[in-house]
Scaffold this active site. Structure first.
Site, short mmCIF file in Angstrom:
data_model
loop_
_atom_site.label_atom_id
_atom_site.label_comp_id
_atom_site.label_asym_id
_atom_site.label_seq_id
_atom_site.Cartn_x
_atom_site.Cartn_y
_atom_site.Cartn_z
N ASP A 88 30.40 -27.07 15.16
CA ASP A 88 30.44 -25.77 15.74
C ASP A 88 31.47 -24.80 14.93
O ASP A 88 32.38 -25.23 14.52
CB ASP A 88 30.33 -25.61 17.23
CG ASP A 88 31.79 -26.23 17.74
OD1 ASP A 88 32.59 -25.50 18.04
OD2 ASP A 88 31.82 -27.38 17.73
N ASP B 185 30.54 -20.61 26.31
CA ASP B 185 31.91 -20.98 26.07
C ASP B 185 32.60 -20.34 27.09
O ASP B 185 33.01 -19.11 26.74
CB ASP B 185 32.13 -20.74 24.68
CG ASP B 185 33.35 -21.13 24.16
OD1 ASP B 185 34.32 -21.51 24.96
OD2 ASP B 185 33.82 -20.74 22.75
N GLU C 134 36.51 -20.75 28.86
CA GLU C 134 37.66 -21.61 28.61
C GLU C 134 39.06 -20.58 28.67
O GLU C 134 39.07 -19.65 29.31
CB GLU C 134 37.60 -22.03 27.27
CG GLU C 134 37.31 -21.20 25.88
CD GLU C 134 37.69 -21.96 24.64
OE1 GLU C 134 38.65 -22.03 24.47
OE2 GLU C 134 36.71 -21.88 23.91
#
Length: 397
Positions: free
Chosen positions: A198, A287, A289
Site C-alpha cells: 500500500d 484507514d 488510526e
C-alpha cells in the site's frame, strides 16, 4: 565486549612429557584465574555464525532471547521458526522488523502491537512513506524469505482458518498450483498467502513491473484525507497497478475530529474510492488510526462513543453509495484504546497493522484479520490471508 583475551594452551601441547603435580597446579590455577576475571564481562559474539547460517537459509535456534520466546529468526530473510507447523502469520514479519533493530522477542499476548500505520498529509511521520521515489531493495529480501518459508516451520499461530481463507493447500488443487507457479500466491508450509503493498503520494515513482516480479499482487492506494486532500499521484498509481495486473483498492485517511463520517465518505467515493465490484477492484479502505500521524492526539480528543459513531456514519454512507462493505484498516492497540474495543463492525474485513513477529489477537470482535500489514520497509507490505482465488472473490463483493 572483550576486555582482554588470554589463550590457555591445551595440556597435550603444553607438556611434552609427563607433567609434575606442580605443573598441573600452575596450569589449573591460571585457567581458573582467567575464567574468574573474564566472567563479569563475558559475552559470546555469534554474529559470524548466525550470519553464515542465514546465508544458507538455516534458522538458528539456541539460548537467545528470541529462542526462549519461541521465535527463532533469520535476520536477513524474515524466516522464523518455532514449534509445530502452524500459521505463518505467527512469524512471517519477524525478520523484516528485526532488520530495523527492533526487539521482536515479545510473546504473542494479543496486545503487543507496535505504533504502526500510514502517514497523513497534515503532518506526522512514517518510515514506510518517507522516501518517495522508486523503492526496490527490500523486495529482494522478501523473495528470498518467502522461498525459504515454504520449507520452514512457522510459529504456533491461529489455525482457525483451515478450510476457509488461508487454508492449507490441497495437493490435487490444480488451480492453486497454477497460481503458485504464476507467482499469484505463496505456499508457506501449506498455508496460502497473497502478497501486496500500500502506497500514497510519498511514493510518486513506483516501478510497478518490478513489484509485480517480486510477487506483489494487490495494491492499496491513498486517494483522500478528510474533505480537503486529494492525492495528486492517485490516478497514475491506479493506472500503473492495474496495468501490471494487480488487484487494486483506494483508501481514505480518516479525520474523525473533522467533518462528519458521511461527508468524508462522500468525498472519498467522489475522488477515487467508488470502485465497483468488478473482480479487479477490492472494497474501499477506511484507514482509521493514531492521531499522531496527522499531528493530533492519539484518539483525536474524542471519546470511544464519538469515534464509534463517526465510524458508523462513514461506513454506512459508503455502503449506501457503493453497495459494498468497506475494509477497516487499523492497529489493535489503537482500536482497543480509542473505540473501547468496539465490536460493532466485525462484519467488515479487517486490515490489521502490526509490525511484530505475530499480528496479535484481532480486536473488536473480529475472529481473524483479512490482511496483515507486517512491515513498512521500504514501503508498506502485506499478506492477504487466503488464496489468489479468494482475493479475487473479495474483489467481487
Amino acid at each position: 565486549m572483550r576486555l582482554f583475551a588470554v589463550e590457555i594452551p591445551r595440556p597435550d601441547r603444553l607438556f611434552r612429557k609427563r607433567p609434575s603435580w606442580k605443573s598441573v597446579a600452575v596450569y589449573v590455577g591460571a585457567a581458573a584465574l582467567t575464567a574468574g576475571l573474564a566472567i563479569p564481562t563475558f559475552s559470546v559474539d555469534r554474529s559470524g555464525v548466525d550470519h553464515a547460517a542465514d546465508q544458507g537459509g538455516i534458522t538458528v535456534t539456541g539460548d537467545s532471547q528470541a529462542g526462549e520466546e519461541g521465535v527463532g529468526s533469520d535476520s536477513e530473510s524474515g524466516v522464523s521458526a518455532s514449534g509445530d507447523g502452524g500459521d505463518p502469520d505467527a512469524a512471517a514479519g519477524a525478520g523484516v522488523r528485526e532488520q530495523d533493530g527492533a526487539d521482536i522477542s515479545q510473546p504473542d499476548d494479543g496486545t503487543s502491537d507496535s505504533h504502526d500505520g500510514h502517514r497523513g498529509d497534515a503532518g506526522g511521520s512514517d518510515a514506510g512513506e518517507r522516501d518517495g521515489g522508486t523503492v526496490t531493495g527490500q523486495a529482494e529480501v522478501d523473495q528470498k524469505a518467502l522461498t525459504q518459508q515454504e520449507g520452514s516451520r512457522a510459529g504456533r499461530g491461529d489455525r482457525t482458518d483451515r478450510g476457509t481463507n488461508g487454508r492449507r493447500a490441497g495437493r490435487g488443487d490444480e488451480s492453486a498450483l497454477a497460481a503458485e507457479r504464476n507467482g499469484h500466491q505463496v505456499n508457506m508450509n501449506g498455508w496460502i498467502r497473497v502478497r501486496g503493498i500500500d502506497i500514497s503520494s510519498f511514493q510518486p515513482n513506483m516501478d510497478w513491473d518490478y513489484w509485480w516480479r517480486q510477487g506483489m499482487r494487490f495494491s492499496s492506494i491513498k486517494a483522500t484525507e478528510g474533505t480537503h486532500f486529494i492525492s495528486d499521484t492517485f490516478d497514475e498509481q491506479w493506472e500503473g497497478a492495474g496495468r501490471v495486473g494487480m488487484l487494486r483498492t483506494a483508501y481514505h485517511f480518516a479525520l474523525p475530529d473533522g467533518p462528519s463520517g458521511a461527508a468524508q465518505a462522500k468525498f472519498f467515493v467522489a475522488n477515487g474510492g467508488g470502485g465497483k465490484a468488478d473482480g479487479r477492484t477490492l472494497p474501499g479502505v477506511l484507514d482509521i488510526e493514531f492521531g499522531e500521524a496527522v499531528g493530533r492526539p492519539t484518539c483525536y480528543n474524542l471519546s470511544p462513543e464519538e469515534i464509534v459513531a463517526w465510524t458508523d456514519d462513514f461506513l454506512t454512507t459508503y455502503e449506501k453509495l457503493t453497495g459494498r462493505k468497506a475494509i477497516i484498516y487499523t492497529n489493535g492497540n489503537w482500536w482497543r484504546d480509542c473505540t473501547g474495543d468496539s465490536q460493532a463492525f466485525s462484519d467488515h474485513p479487517l486490515w490489521l497493522a502490526s509490525y511484530n513477529p505475530r499480528p496479535g489477537k484481532a480486536p473488536g470482535g473480529w475472529e481473524r484479520h483479512t490482511i496483515w500489514q507486517y512491515t513498512d520497509t521500504p514501503l508498506d507490505k502485506n499478506y492477504f490471508k487466503g488464496s489468489w482465488a479468494e482475493l479475487k472473490e473479495l474483489a467481487r463483493r
